[in-house]
Design an enzyme around this catalytic site. Sequence first.
Site, PDB file in Angstrom:
ATOM      1  CG  HIS A  88      -0.080  90.283  74.755  1.00  0.00           C
ATOM      2  ND1 HIS A  88       0.588  89.194  75.245  1.00  0.00           N
ATOM      3  CD2 HIS A  88      -1.113  89.787  74.030  1.00  0.00           C
ATOM      4  CE1 HIS A  88      -0.015  88.092  74.845  1.00  0.00           C
ATOM      5  NE2 HIS A  88      -1.051  88.434  74.095  1.00  0.00           N
ATOM      6  CE1 TYR A  90      -4.897  95.738  73.882  1.00  0.00           C
ATOM      7  CE2 TYR A  90      -4.943  96.731  76.049  1.00  0.00           C
ATOM      8  CZ  TYR A  90      -5.241  95.676  75.203  1.00  0.00           C
ATOM      9  OH  TYR A  90      -5.885  94.589  75.687  1.00  0.00           O
ATOM     10  CB  ILE A  95       2.224  96.833  79.100  1.00  0.00           C
ATOM     11  CG1 ILE A  95       3.065  97.986  78.556  1.00  0.00           C
ATOM     12  CG2 ILE A  95       2.921  95.521  78.859  1.00  0.00           C
ATOM     13  CD1 ILE A  95       4.279  98.261  79.378  1.00  0.00           C
ATOM     14  CB  CYS A  96      -1.967  93.019  77.827  1.00  0.00           C
ATOM     15  SG  CYS A  96      -3.672  92.970  78.253  1.00  0.00           S
ATOM     16  CG  LEU A  97       3.738  91.599  81.782  1.00  0.00           C
ATOM     17  CD1 LEU A  97       3.992  90.467  80.801  1.00  0.00           C
ATOM     18  CD2 LEU A  97       4.979  92.457  81.887  1.00  0.00           C
TER      19      LEU A  97
END
Lengths: 143, 601
Positions: A88, A90, A95-97
């Site tokens: 999650h 890249y 940040i994919c949160l």
Amino acid sequence: MAGMSSKRLQKELTKIQGTLPPGITLVSAPDLREWQMDIAILDNPIYPPSDHYRLRFQFSQSYPIEAPEVVFMAIPSNPERKIPLHPHIYSNGIICLDLLDSQGWSPVHNVESICISIQSMLAGNTKAEREFDTWLVWVVMAN
Amino acid sequence: MSRSPISRSPRESQEPTFTRSRSHRRPVPTPPPETPRRSSLSAEMRGMRRLEQRRNMEESHYLNCKARAQNYNPPIDLRLVDYVSPYDSNLMCPICRCPFVDPVVLTECDHCFCRDCIRQCWNTNSTYNPLGPRGNCPTCRTPAKLGSRSATSKILLNIVDDLVVKCPKSDDGCKAEVRRCEVQDHVNIYCGYALVECLGENCELPVRRKDAAQGCLHYGVSCLLCRKELQKWKLEIHWRSECPDRRVHCETCKSTVFARDLDEHSKQTCPAISIPCPGKAFGCTSRSRKGQAEIHAKSCTFAKLAPIFQKQQDRLDEQEVAQREMSRKLQVLESGFGAMRDILNPPKEDTTPDRRSAGSTRPSLSPRDMQANGTTSSFIPNAQSNFDFSDPTAYADLMVSPHQPRPSASTASRQSDPTPDVPGPRLTDLPEPFSFDSDLASPAGFPPPTTDGGPYASPLHHLLSMHESLRDEMSRISTVLSELDGRHSMQSLNENLRTREEISYMGAQVAGLQRQVHWLTSAQLQRQQGRSGTPGASSSSAMADVGAGAGVEAAVSAVSTAATALTGAARVANVGASGSGNGRDGAPMRRRASEEGRTKL
């Protein structure tokens, strides 16, 4: 609003300069707009504890109501900071949160709790890989 | 405002007339809406009433605006004041991290927030809700809505209201510390640093409460320190926090500095801050206070060596620059040299049409050859293509060309044999840096003057570079010539000196001899005279005279021969000196001649 944002950040800064949980260090906070923190993941073999990762926080004027912008930074040298391998996160550091998203954000969170969340997200990771496809697809679609 | 119609309505009903209601429009008016409905007034009256309402509304709006504009002290946001008394972290709103301001408890989860904080939080991500503000609790995400005011404990309110805060004007100089519930009153009524309207005539500008008694202070003055123009009432604020020439107190070193210098002072000149060792760039990691840094610098090896390192670094940089320049020069010279060689071994024939065919006939060109074809226009003939060219006339042309290295070689044998069987006359002198392909390619076997696409892209540049190199050669030759000339002239000068010495020595010898001869002849003459003085001896003396004369003549002739020998020797010596080529041969010859002269003497 602006006054409240800086007041709260000032309070957080005084607290951070005092004590911080293990593995989290304040690198620089030149003003109340952009801070840099280092985090280390202590108990995951994917990320050796000697590796530190640099997080950049950017606060808007309406900070505690709106989420700050948090990304990992890649620094080539002195000291070298890489972007951790995580499905999650890249390769450009985004940040994919859900916590950092406008839906998942809550004004109760603060810099310290964000750091702890990211730390635990990395500590619970089992796949040392990157799903860079998604953001490549975004880029391709955007162009 | 909202209360006024209700309180006024009974009185209004007693005053039904239109003119009366107009007379007291100064206090907050709004005529009652009931009257037009009850009475049966004409349409004209109704229009007048509406007009009246409109005027009243405009007037009240104006009064409200004025009141708001004259309120120089806006309501205090209690979340922004500084708290003096320590407070429990449980009294802290999790959103603003201040003690609760107008706390509100959520219905479902009993979490407590400031009213403004939770409103701001819910406004951003939810639209208007007819059932009142509701949303998820920021702490536990439970869907909830605001609880009633009675749900908030009075104890909590009292605790947070009792916290002592600083006056919000503390930055301006107010030292008051009051309870939080009283701070608004303090600012509105008591604080000397809050703004009020100026008491001066026809002046509506703001002034600080404590200065209001001094009369109107709204006239221009200039700051004594920084010469800035400003109004008198602002001067104190200016001196306190704005003037760049004011003195401020450095907290680390307890000294006073100018405010304009404070930034630099706190970073560099303050004796209490720590500064890095001067040898930091070379590896010393120590940091110490300014006073101790000098002591450290005396013992630190890095700090001692820092200037030397710096000098070395500078020199290295210089050398690097010089070397780069030299290598560029070298490249230019090399290319010039290559061009010279091309000129010395000129191409035999123009192969432009052939080269076009070479691209098709030769399947694989080496990169070097590609470059040669690309960079040098027509100076490098491509002989390989000539050989591949099956035209018999072209082949015959090659056969008759004077410098053709391999007139008898066939294509197959050449490709199997990398070394040329009959190399050109100058080919043997060359360092042979060529590949197999370039051996075959050029008859004289020269590589292109510049590698990797050098600065000579056109034949004109080529010619210029050749010209340059020729000029260099010329100057070299001329220096060699002048050196040779100088050497020869030195040599002849040396020889001349020696010869002159010998000549003078011989002249002295001759003079001595002459003196001797003179002495002998005079002695003999005297003897003869003495003999002739006695009678009878004249004949014999005459005889002796004749003999003596003969002897003298012999001596004189000997001297003259010696002189001629001398002159001869001198001539020989001159010849030896003037002849630049056989100077070495001239020296023994002259010596022999002088020996001759001496023996003759």
